[in-house]
Design a protein around this motif. Structure first.
Motif, PDB file in Angstrom:
ATOM      1  N   VAL A 104       0.863  -1.174   0.000  1.00 10.23           N
ATOM      2  CA  VAL A 104       0.000   0.000   0.000  1.00 10.23           C
ATOM      3  C   VAL A 104       0.903   1.229   0.000  1.00 10.23           C
ATOM      4  O   VAL A 104       1.803   1.355   0.835  1.00 10.23           O
ATOM      5  CB  VAL A 104      -0.933   0.022   1.224  1.00 10.23           C
ATOM      6  CG1 VAL A 104      -1.700   1.330   1.309  1.00 10.23           C
ATOM      7  CG2 VAL A 104      -1.888  -1.156   1.194  1.00 10.23           C
ATOM      8  N   THR A 105       0.675   2.131  -0.935  1.00  8.44           N
ATOM      9  CA  THR A 105       1.441   3.370  -1.028  1.00  8.44           C
ATOM     10  C   THR A 105       1.012   4.317   0.083  1.00  8.44           C
ATOM     11  O   THR A 105      -0.174   4.455   0.369  1.00  8.44           O
ATOM     12  CB  THR A 105       1.203   4.041  -2.395  1.00  8.44           C
ATOM     13  OG1 THR A 105       1.584   3.120  -3.422  1.00  8.44           O
ATOM     14  CG2 THR A 105       2.007   5.316  -2.541  1.00  8.44           C
ATOM     15  N   ILE A 106       1.992   4.968   0.702  1.00  8.03           N
ATOM     16  CA  ILE A 106       1.719   5.950   1.747  1.00  8.03           C
ATOM     17  C   ILE A 106       1.849   7.338   1.122  1.00  8.03           C
ATOM     18  O   ILE A 106       2.889   7.672   0.556  1.00  8.03           O
ATOM     19  CB  ILE A 106       2.708   5.812   2.928  1.00  8.03           C
ATOM     20  CG1 ILE A 106       2.699   4.385   3.491  1.00  8.03           C
ATOM     21  CG2 ILE A 106       2.392   6.835   4.007  1.00  8.03           C
ATOM     22  CD1 ILE A 106       1.395   3.922   4.061  1.00  8.03           C
ATOM     23  N   HIS A 107       0.781   8.141   1.207  1.00  4.34           N
ATOM     24  CA  HIS A 107       0.801   9.524   0.738  1.00  4.34           C
ATOM     25  C   HIS A 107       0.907  10.424   1.957  1.00  4.34           C
ATOM     26  O   HIS A 107       0.071  10.345   2.858  1.00  4.34           O
ATOM     27  CB  HIS A 107      -0.455   9.863  -0.045  1.00  4.34           C
ATOM     28  CG  HIS A 107      -0.502   9.243  -1.393  1.00  4.34           C
ATOM     29  ND1 HIS A 107      -1.598   9.312  -2.194  1.00  4.34           N
ATOM     30  CD2 HIS A 107       0.414   8.546  -2.101  1.00  4.34           C
ATOM     31  CE1 HIS A 107      -1.377   8.683  -3.329  1.00  4.34           C
ATOM     32  NE2 HIS A 107      -0.153   8.204  -3.287  1.00  4.34           N
ATOM     33  N   PHE A 108       1.922  11.257   1.988  1.00  6.05           N
ATOM     34  CA  PHE A 108       2.127  12.178   3.092  1.00  6.05           C
ATOM     35  C   PHE A 108       1.512  13.520   2.725  1.00  6.05           C
ATOM     36  O   PHE A 108       1.785  14.056   1.655  1.00  6.05           O
ATOM     37  CB  PHE A 108       3.617  12.338   3.388  1.00  6.05           C
ATOM     38  CG  PHE A 108       4.290  11.037   3.744  1.00  6.05           C
ATOM     39  CD1 PHE A 108       4.071  10.438   4.963  1.00  6.05           C
ATOM     40  CD2 PHE A 108       5.128  10.401   2.838  1.00  6.05           C
ATOM     41  CE1 PHE A 108       4.672   9.234   5.292  1.00  6.05           C
ATOM     42  CE2 PHE A 108       5.741   9.203   3.145  1.00  6.05           C
ATOM     43  CZ  PHE A 108       5.506   8.612   4.383  1.00  6.05           C
ATOM     44  N   SER A 109       0.681  14.072   3.617  1.00  3.88           N
ATOM     45  CA  SER A 109       0.057  15.363   3.352  1.00  3.88           C
ATOM     46  C   SER A 109       0.389  16.345   4.461  1.00  3.88           C
ATOM     47  O   SER A 109       0.645  15.956   5.598  1.00  3.88           O
ATOM     48  CB  SER A 109      -1.462  15.213   3.216  1.00  3.88           C
ATOM     49  OG  SER A 109      -2.022  14.758   4.432  1.00  3.88           O
ATOM     50  N   GLY A 110       0.377  17.605   4.121  1.00  8.64           N
ATOM     51  CA  GLY A 110       0.681  18.657   5.086  1.00  8.64           C
ATOM     52  C   GLY A 110       2.168  18.969   5.115  1.00  8.64           C
ATOM     53  O   GLY A 110       2.995  18.172   4.684  1.00  8.64           O
ATOM     54  N   GLU A 111       2.488  20.155   5.615  1.00  4.57           N
ATOM     55  CA  GLU A 111       3.892  20.539   5.772  1.00  4.57           C
ATOM     56  C   GLU A 111       4.239  20.466   7.251  1.00  4.57           C
ATOM     57  O   GLU A 111       3.611  21.137   8.071  1.00  4.57           O
ATOM     58  CB  GLU A 111       4.139  21.952   5.245  1.00  4.57           C
ATOM     59  CG  GLU A 111       5.606  22.339   5.313  1.00  4.57           C
ATOM     60  CD  GLU A 111       5.884  23.731   4.753  1.00  4.57           C
ATOM     61  OE1 GLU A 111       7.050  24.139   4.818  1.00  4.57           O
ATOM     62  OE2 GLU A 111       4.960  24.394   4.272  1.00  4.57           O
ATOM     63  N   PRO A 112       5.213  19.641   7.615  1.00  9.29           N
ATOM     64  CA  PRO A 112       5.568  19.485   9.025  1.00  9.29           C
ATOM     65  C   PRO A 112       6.008  20.806   9.658  1.00  9.29           C
ATOM     66  O   PRO A 112       6.692  21.616   9.024  1.00  9.29           O
ATOM     67  CB  PRO A 112       6.730  18.493   9.002  1.00  9.29           C
ATOM     68  CG  PRO A 112       6.602  17.787   7.706  1.00  9.29           C
ATOM     69  CD  PRO A 112       6.003  18.771   6.753  1.00  9.29           C
ATOM     70  N   ALA A 113       5.612  21.001  10.921  1.00  5.62           N
ATOM     71  CA  ALA A 113       6.004  22.196  11.667  1.00  5.62           C
ATOM     72  C   ALA A 113       7.518  22.297  11.744  1.00  5.62           C
ATOM     73  O   ALA A 113       8.090  23.396  11.698  1.00  5.62           O
ATOM     74  CB  ALA A 113       5.392  22.161  13.064  1.00  5.62           C
TER      75      ALA A 113
END
Length: 188
Positions: A104-113
């Motif tokens: 399963v592909t992991i999609h990372f969303s958001g910009e880390p603090a």
């Protein structure tokens, strides 16, 4: 099961005959599985591109010569390294009553603090190995990483898949981390 795909029989073709078929928009493929054994087939390039456009791991209903309609999963797509055109496809015939192992592909969303504060984002893994029933298979899993600060890591064990999906990847493996930048010393 959203898509269906037509597979046509391929019998003892030479390499030059296969190349001619590719130029005509036909891709050599193989279907294998417990029920069908191993069958050499040809698939229309436009059909396969349409099938994988939204979800490369979609379960397809394949019309297999002499076998009828069977659920299949695209196991592998081989591409030409220069043109990126599909040159071969492997289909795995599924038994909808047995669990399967897949990625399963992991999609990372958001910009880390931590990145906003000057850290560096390092992605270690883009996919995890899972075991589930075919109907539960995800094409991708969305993970919000906006809360990660400098020095934080996201491990496989931090993923919260829904019930029915067993994660096979090492639970301690790091998916993503935010590292501190190291300022280089200026020597005068």
């Amino acid at each position: 099961m959203s898509n269906s795909i037509q597979l046509n029989e391929r019998v003892n073709l030479t390499k030059s005959q296969i190349n001619v078929l590719r130029k005509q928009g036909q891709i050599p493929a193989i279907v294998y599985g417990k029920d069908v054994g191993s069958i050499s087939v040809i698939v229309n390039e436009k059909e396969i591109l349409a099938a994988v456009k939204n979800n490369q791991r979609a379960i397809l209903i394949a019309a297999i010569p002499a076998q009828g309609n069977k659920p299949v999963l695209i196991q592998n797509i081989q591409r030409d390294p220069i043109s990126n055109k599909i040159v071969h496809v492997d289909f795995y015939q599924l038994n909808m009553n047995e669990s399967l192992d897949s990625k399963v592909t992991i999609h990372f969303s958001g910009e880390p603090a931590g990145v906003k504060a000057g850290g560096i984002l390092q992605v270690e893994m883009y996919e995890v190995e899972v075991r589930c029933m075919p109907d539960n298979l995800l094409s991708a899993f969305e993970v919000d990483i906006s809360g990660l600060g400098i020095g934080d890591q996201l491990h496989v064990s931090d993923l919260a898949f829904h019930e029915g999906i067993e994660v096979l990847s090492d639970s301690g493996a790091v998916l993503i981390r935010v590292s501190q930048t190291h300022a280089e010393e200026i020597v005068a």
